[in-house]
Design a protein around this motif. Sequence first.
Motif, PDB file in Angstrom:
ATOM      1  N   ALA A 214      17.092   7.968  -5.315  1.00 22.21           N
ATOM      2  CA  ALA A 214      18.292   8.212  -4.509  1.00 22.21           C
ATOM      3  C   ALA A 214      17.992   8.172  -3.013  1.00 22.21           C
ATOM      4  O   ALA A 214      18.791   7.669  -2.232  1.00 22.21           O
ATOM      5  CB  ALA A 214      18.925   9.549  -4.896  1.00 22.21           C
ATOM      6  N   VAL A 215      16.843   8.725  -2.599  1.00 22.27           N
ATOM      7  CA  VAL A 215      16.517   8.702  -1.166  1.00 22.27           C
ATOM      8  C   VAL A 215      15.607   7.528  -0.811  1.00 22.27           C
ATOM      9  O   VAL A 215      15.190   7.374   0.336  1.00 22.27           O
ATOM     10  CB  VAL A 215      15.883  10.032  -0.653  1.00 22.27           C
ATOM     11  CG1 VAL A 215      16.847  11.197  -0.848  1.00 22.27           C
ATOM     12  CG2 VAL A 215      14.540  10.312  -1.300  1.00 22.27           C
ATOM     13  N   GLY A 216      15.287   6.714  -1.816  1.00 22.77           N
ATOM     14  CA  GLY A 216      14.522   5.491  -1.555  1.00 22.77           C
ATOM     15  C   GLY A 216      13.050   5.718  -1.279  1.00 22.77           C
ATOM     16  O   GLY A 216      12.380   4.865  -0.705  1.00 22.77           O
ATOM     17  N   SER A 217      12.502   6.870  -1.696  1.00 17.86           N
ATOM     18  CA  SER A 217      11.075   7.116  -1.433  1.00 17.86           C
ATOM     19  C   SER A 217      10.216   6.814  -2.654  1.00 17.86           C
ATOM     20  O   SER A 217       9.002   6.687  -2.550  1.00 17.86           O
ATOM     21  CB  SER A 217      10.855   8.570  -0.997  1.00 17.86           C
ATOM     22  OG  SER A 217      11.130   9.449  -2.071  1.00 17.86           O
ATOM     23  N   GLY A 218      10.854   6.691  -3.814  1.00 20.69           N
ATOM     24  CA  GLY A 218      10.115   6.540  -5.066  1.00 20.69           C
ATOM     25  C   GLY A 218       9.203   5.322  -5.086  1.00 20.69           C
ATOM     26  O   GLY A 218       8.022   5.418  -5.426  1.00 20.69           O
ATOM     27  N   GLY A 219       9.752   4.179  -4.667  1.00 20.37           N
ATOM     28  CA  GLY A 219       8.972   2.952  -4.702  1.00 20.37           C
ATOM     29  C   GLY A 219       7.836   2.949  -3.686  1.00 20.37           C
ATOM     30  O   GLY A 219       6.874   2.195  -3.808  1.00 20.37           O
ATOM     31  N   LEU A 220       7.963   3.806  -2.663  1.00 17.63           N
ATOM     32  CA  LEU A 220       6.958   3.835  -1.591  1.00 17.63           C
ATOM     33  C   LEU A 220       5.806   4.768  -1.910  1.00 17.63           C
ATOM     34  O   LEU A 220       4.693   4.608  -1.406  1.00 17.63           O
ATOM     35  CB  LEU A 220       7.621   4.323  -0.283  1.00 17.63           C
ATOM     36  CG  LEU A 220       8.838   3.531   0.207  1.00 17.63           C
ATOM     37  CD1 LEU A 220       9.497   4.256   1.391  1.00 17.63           C
ATOM     38  CD2 LEU A 220       8.401   2.126   0.639  1.00 17.63           C
ATOM     39  N   LEU A 221       6.078   5.762  -2.747  1.00 10.17           N
ATOM     40  CA  LEU A 221       5.113   6.839  -2.974  1.00 10.17           C
ATOM     41  C   LEU A 221       3.906   6.353  -3.757  1.00 10.17           C
ATOM     42  O   LEU A 221       4.031   5.799  -4.845  1.00 10.17           O
ATOM     43  CB  LEU A 221       5.814   7.976  -3.742  1.00 10.17           C
ATOM     44  CG  LEU A 221       4.993   9.241  -3.950  1.00 10.17           C
ATOM     45  CD1 LEU A 221       4.698   9.923  -2.623  1.00 10.17           C
ATOM     46  CD2 LEU A 221       5.746  10.190  -4.882  1.00 10.17           C
ATOM     47  N   LYS A 222       2.727   6.590  -3.162  1.00  8.21           N
ATOM     48  CA  LYS A 222       1.489   6.315  -3.904  1.00  8.21           C
ATOM     49  C   LYS A 222       0.906   7.672  -4.276  1.00  8.21           C
ATOM     50  O   LYS A 222       0.932   8.590  -3.480  1.00  8.21           O
ATOM     51  CB  LYS A 222       0.501   5.552  -3.024  1.00  8.21           C
ATOM     52  CG  LYS A 222       0.936   4.122  -2.752  1.00  8.21           C
ATOM     53  CD  LYS A 222      -0.092   3.427  -1.849  1.00  8.21           C
ATOM     54  CE  LYS A 222       0.553   2.397  -0.952  1.00  8.21           C
ATOM     55  NZ  LYS A 222       1.465   2.937   0.073  1.00  8.21           N
ATOM     56  N   GLY A 223       0.385   7.760  -5.478  1.00  4.00           N
ATOM     57  CA  GLY A 223      -0.215   9.024  -5.891  1.00  4.00           C
ATOM     58  C   GLY A 223       0.830  10.063  -6.202  1.00  4.00           C
ATOM     59  O   GLY A 223       1.957   9.739  -6.576  1.00  4.00           O
ATOM     60  N   ASP A 224       0.479  11.331  -6.023  1.00  2.00           N
ATOM     61  CA  ASP A 224       1.387  12.411  -6.398  1.00  2.00           C
ATOM     62  C   ASP A 224       1.451  13.438  -5.263  1.00  2.00           C
ATOM     63  O   ASP A 224       0.950  13.185  -4.166  1.00  2.00           O
ATOM     64  CB  ASP A 224       0.915  13.064  -7.706  1.00  2.00           C
ATOM     65  CG  ASP A 224      -0.528  13.542  -7.596  1.00  2.00           C
ATOM     66  OD1 ASP A 224      -0.874  14.149  -6.558  1.00  2.00           O
ATOM     67  OD2 ASP A 224      -1.322  13.301  -8.531  1.00  2.00           O
ATOM     68  N   LYS A 225       2.078  14.577  -5.518  1.00  5.48           N
ATOM     69  CA  LYS A 225       2.244  15.594  -4.473  1.00  5.48           C
ATOM     70  C   LYS A 225       1.523  16.880  -4.856  1.00  5.48           C
ATOM     71  O   LYS A 225       1.873  17.968  -4.391  1.00  5.48           O
ATOM     72  CB  LYS A 225       3.746  15.838  -4.236  1.00  5.48           C
ATOM     73  CG  LYS A 225       4.506  14.579  -3.782  1.00  5.48           C
ATOM     74  CD  LYS A 225       5.923  14.889  -3.310  1.00  5.48           C
ATOM     75  CE  LYS A 225       6.623  13.620  -2.797  1.00  5.48           C
ATOM     76  NZ  LYS A 225       7.976  13.891  -2.269  1.00  5.48           N
ATOM     77  N   LYS A 226       0.493  16.741  -5.718  1.00  3.30           N
ATOM     78  CA  LYS A 226      -0.156  17.938  -6.275  1.00  3.30           C
ATOM     79  C   LYS A 226      -0.995  18.720  -5.277  1.00  3.30           C
ATOM     80  O   LYS A 226      -1.391  19.842  -5.569  1.00  3.30           O
ATOM     81  CB  LYS A 226      -1.030  17.536  -7.467  1.00  3.30           C
ATOM     82  CG  LYS A 226      -0.209  17.101  -8.672  1.00  3.30           C
ATOM     83  CD  LYS A 226      -1.102  16.696  -9.838  1.00  3.30           C
ATOM     84  CE  LYS A 226      -0.233  16.176 -10.985  1.00  3.30           C
ATOM     85  NZ  LYS A 226      -1.035  15.546 -12.040  1.00  3.30           N
ATOM     86  N   SER A 227      -1.303  18.129  -4.099  1.00  6.31           N
ATOM     87  CA  SER A 227      -2.099  18.907  -3.143  1.00  6.31           C
ATOM     88  C   SER A 227      -1.218  19.852  -2.332  1.00  6.31           C
ATOM     89  O   SER A 227      -1.732  20.666  -1.572  1.00  6.31           O
ATOM     90  CB  SER A 227      -2.905  17.982  -2.212  1.00  6.31           C
ATOM     91  OG  SER A 227      -2.108  17.513  -1.146  1.00  6.31           O
TER      92      SER A 227
END
Length: 332
Positions: A214-227
């Motif tokens: 929806a905010v268009g960040s999905g395709g850009l995201l590499k890796g995860d946000k676990k840190s």
Amino acid sequence: MSDASYPATRLRRTRVSGWSRAMHRETVMTPADLIWPLFVTGGSGIEEPIASLPGVSRWSVDGIAKRAKEAVELGIPCIALFPNTQPERRSDDGAEALNPDNLMCQAIRAVRDACGGDVGILTDVALDPYTSHGQDGLLDTSGYVVNDDTVAVLVDQAVNQANAGADIIAPSDMMDGRVRAIRMALEMSNHPNVQIMAYSAKYASAFYGPFRDAVGSGGLLKGDKKSYQMDPANGDEAMREIALDIAEGADSVMVKPGLAYLDIIWRAKQRFGVPVFAYQVSGEYALIEAGAASGIADREALLMEKLLAFKRAGCSGVLTYHAPVAARLLNG
Ligand code: PBG
């Protein structure tokens, strides 16, 4: 009979008729318990349906103002805004977040013009809708999201939103120390009554996928946000996050996602007695819609039962994409 109270105690007795069930109902939900998240896009007169969130669209600023009016008519007290920033305005440092004329600020002003003070405007503070890498903060050379430099930008982002007219700043980034830094900056910039709803217990969840579309960040995201986002295995740590955010000046706290974390909501409410909100996130919404579409359960019954569970667990309110549907059902 092993239980000596039988049949003197028959818990079914009060369930026999509708009037009696109404009289004994412990939890009541109203439209005032709902916060409606809305996605903003550029242009005017535009509605873009979001494939992974059936029934939810991105709206251009004029459409957002109309949705806000609808919220007022339905008795929904607050909307939450999320921008789908134009690709050419995304950068490594997410500087568009600080632009006083970015989509978020345009939408805030349009809602204020349309609704005055009749609706609360909650704005998300985090850099992911503005970065070219889809992470919530600034990266070092190894790709690690750095804390303190990110907080400095988030502070400016929060003040930018408050200057445009936001009522509630909701930091969703999970950096350490950001609530205090934002609170101080709001005080110093003449926004003493702008609230902070901290995404205090925000988990690194598999339920956020459709939001990132929806905010268009999905395709850009590499890796995860676990840190930075929390490990779904941890509950005590959530209590520490919440305690810190309250000490740092949060007016209310949020648990996110919602239904899989009812224990966290319950513990937070019992332990701190502060206003607790739940975010029923995009993946939860999409699964309800998919379940209903496949005929597993009645959509309206399913969604209302799930929303009620948040209130029973101790929530003051719920951010949900079902807000307008639920409000219509509640208004009869
Ligand atoms: C961004 C943010 C996210 C959501 C709200 N703010 C996604 C993420 O952390 O990747 C998720 C909301 C949803 O899934 O509905 N900081």
